[in-house]
Motif scaffolding. Structure first.
Motif, PDB file in Angstrom:
ATOM      1  N   ASN A 234       2.475   4.435  17.009  1.00  0.00           N
ATOM      2  CA  ASN A 234       3.869   4.142  16.657  1.00  0.00           C
ATOM      3  C   ASN A 234       4.938   4.923  17.291  1.00  0.00           C
ATOM      4  O   ASN A 234       4.436   5.748  17.959  1.00  0.00           O
TER       5      ASN A 234
ATOM      6  N   GLN B   2       9.021   6.789  13.204  1.00  0.00           N
ATOM      7  CA  GLN B   2       8.783   6.825  11.682  1.00  0.00           C
ATOM      8  C   GLN B   2      10.209   7.097  11.123  1.00  0.00           C
ATOM      9  O   GLN B   2      10.920   7.510  11.560  1.00  0.00           O
TER      10      GLN B   2
ATOM     11  N   TYR C 290       4.350  -0.066  19.988  1.00  0.00           N
ATOM     12  CA  TYR C 290       3.608  -0.332  18.808  1.00  0.00           C
ATOM     13  C   TYR C 290       2.367  -0.706  18.930  1.00  0.00           C
ATOM     14  O   TYR C 290       2.648  -2.146  19.523  1.00  0.00           O
TER      15      TYR C 290
ATOM     16  N   LYS D  99       0.762  -1.281   0.117  1.00  0.00           N
ATOM     17  CA  LYS D  99       0.052   0.059  -0.005  1.00  0.00           C
ATOM     18  C   LYS D  99       0.782   1.280   0.112  1.00  0.00           C
ATOM     19  O   LYS D  99       2.127   1.147   0.584  1.00  0.00           O
TER      20      LYS D  99
ATOM     21  N   HIS E 196      -4.078   3.220  16.475  1.00  0.00           N
ATOM     22  CA  HIS E 196      -2.984   2.878  15.697  1.00  0.00           C
ATOM     23  C   HIS E 196      -1.838   3.898  16.145  1.00  0.00           C
ATOM     24  O   HIS E 196      -1.814   4.977  16.012  1.00  0.00           O
TER      25      HIS E 196
ATOM     26  N   HIS F 189      -4.202   1.159   7.060  1.00  0.00           N
ATOM     27  CA  HIS F 189      -4.669  -0.314   7.430  1.00  0.00           C
ATOM     28  C   HIS F 189      -6.019  -0.151   7.856  1.00  0.00           C
ATOM     29  O   HIS F 189      -6.842  -1.092   7.815  1.00  0.00           O
TER      30      HIS F 189
HETATM   31  C1  ISE Z   1       4.213   0.980   8.067  1.00  0.00           C
HETATM   32  O1  ISE Z   1       4.327   1.280   6.467  1.00  0.00           O
HETATM   33  C2  ISE Z   1       3.015   0.077   8.281  1.00  0.00           C
HETATM   34  O2  ISE Z   1       2.370  -0.408   7.553  1.00  0.00           O
HETATM   35  C3  ISE Z   1       2.779   0.016   9.516  1.00  0.00           C
HETATM   36  O3  ISE Z   1       1.571  -0.765   9.993  1.00  0.00           O
HETATM   37  C4  ISE Z   1       2.354   1.512  10.113  1.00  0.00           C
HETATM   38  O4  ISE Z   1       2.011   1.334  11.582  1.00  0.00           O
HETATM   39  C5  ISE Z   1       3.564   2.226   9.996  1.00  0.00           C
HETATM   40  O5  ISE Z   1       3.408   3.324  10.758  1.00  0.00           O
HETATM   41  C6  ISE Z   1       3.965   2.300   8.590  1.00  0.00           C
HETATM   42  O6  ISE Z   1       5.041   3.177   8.564  1.00  0.00           O
END
Ligand code: ISE
Length: 337
Positions: free
Chosen positions: A158, A161, A236, A98, A156, A177
């Motif tokens: 994180n 990054q 995460y 994606k 979600h 997602h």
């Molecule tokens: C990463 O590309 C993802 O697919 C993760 O699920 C997401 O949490 C992350 O922030 C993205 O960079």
């Protein structure tokens, strides 16, 4: 392609590309990586050497090669659409990380070509559809265990990054997602979406909004809220609760030993998506390979990639206008029904 072994070419050998090469080699029995390409030649050459594959001078050459039965696209976001279109034109199976494209128009072109070819050729990298927890939730919903689903609360979070992160990526790379998994769980499309302005974390800098709160309304009137923390979270951590008329369903945390110590009970949470969702990535490629051998792909389709692009666009627009924005899609072609 013989009946048992799919010769795969991987375009993009960065973090996720390398992981996929490894699992296509050592986890999925029906695939062998025979070709790789990366815009950094040295990176591709190294992977090629480690996995006994051929390093190609361009993605287009790799796609055109008679030695490549199916292609995995893990290159930078803006290059996905071009490679996918090329694969579809050549009637080659393709797996795309994606986002599917940067614009909905590009997805429409893909669907037109795929429809002409008469069968599904593309599987989107929406790995959560293969995560055991989400699969169990989906089955419970479909078995009517919580009555009609009314809403979803999700988060979600994180820890960090990669360099160069921009505020839009909170939608196109992160919340994408939830965009996909929520419509999959509820088996519905979105009517309207909105990004709400919320109090910002002390870690927010410049134009990068963190956190962001995204709201979705489905065609049948269910509501979904998604809290997105793109940086600085305690772990995460992916949360999802489906609220139904007769009960609720909660996404389980990944399996971890429960520790009892100093009058406390605790268990660890991970720090990265790659480990949190490793099993689901394995499973999505096993299913992809099985789907190719049976000419019956089961993972997320080009339509699903399109739906996520249209929804992302509406969310980005809403962040600018501050208003709810409609999600308007074209009619679904037969091969995606
Ligand atoms: C990463 O590309 C993802 O697919 C993760 O699920 C997401 O949490 C992350 O922030 C993205 O960079």
């Amino acid at each position: 392609m013989d009946n048992h072994l799919i010769r795969v070419g991987v375009i993009g050998c960065g973090a996720i590309g390398k992981e996929h090469v490894e699992r296509l080699t050592n986890v999925v029995a029906q695939t062998k990586v025979v070709a790789v390409y990366d815009y950094v030649e040295k990176v591709a050459d190294e992977v090629a050497q480690n996995y006994d594959a051929k390093s190609f001078a361009s993605g287009e050459e790799l796609i055109a090669s008679d030695d490549v039965d199916a292609v995995v696209v893990c290159s930078t976001d803006e290059t996905h659409a071009g490679y996918v279109v090329e694969c579809l034109k050549q009637n080659k199976y393709v797996f795309c990380e994606k986002p599917l494209a940067l614009t909905a128009k590009e997805c429409e072109e893909m669907m037109a070509i795929e429809s002409k070819q008469g069968h599904r050729l593309l599987q989107m990298g929406f790995n959560r559809r293969f995560d055991k927890g989400y699969v169990e939730m989906k089955n419970a919903i479909e078995d009517g265990e919580i009555g009609a689903p009314l809403m979803i609360h999700s988060a979600h979070r994180n820890i960090a990054q990669a360099a160069g992160f921009q505020t839009d990526y909170a939608i196109t790379r992160v919340a994408i997602h939830e965009i996909d998994i929520s419509r999959w769980l509820l088996n519905d499309e979105y009517e309207e979406v909105q990004v709400l302005k919320v109090k910002q974390s002390k870690r927010t800098s410049g134009d990068w909004l963190n956190p962001q709160l995204m709201m979705f309304t489905t065609k049948s009137g269910q509501h979904i809220d998604v809290e997105v923390q793109t940086d600085g979270a305690y772990a995460y951590d992916i949360r999802c609760q489906v609220v139904g008329e007769d009960g609720t369903l909660d996404l389980p945390d990944p399996a971890a030993v429960t520790k009892r110590k100093n009058q406390q009970v605790s268990y660890g949470l991970g720090d990265h998506w790659a480990s949190r969702f490793a099993d689901s990535y394995d499973e999505e490629f096993i299913e992809w390979a099985t789907g190719i051998l049976n000419d019956q792909l089961v993972g997320a389709s080009t339509w699903d990639g399109y739906a996520s692009c249209v929804t992302s666009d509406a969310l980005i627009q809403s962040r600018k206008t501050g208003q709810p924005e409609k999600v308007t899609m074209i009619e679904q072609a037969e091969i995606y029904k």
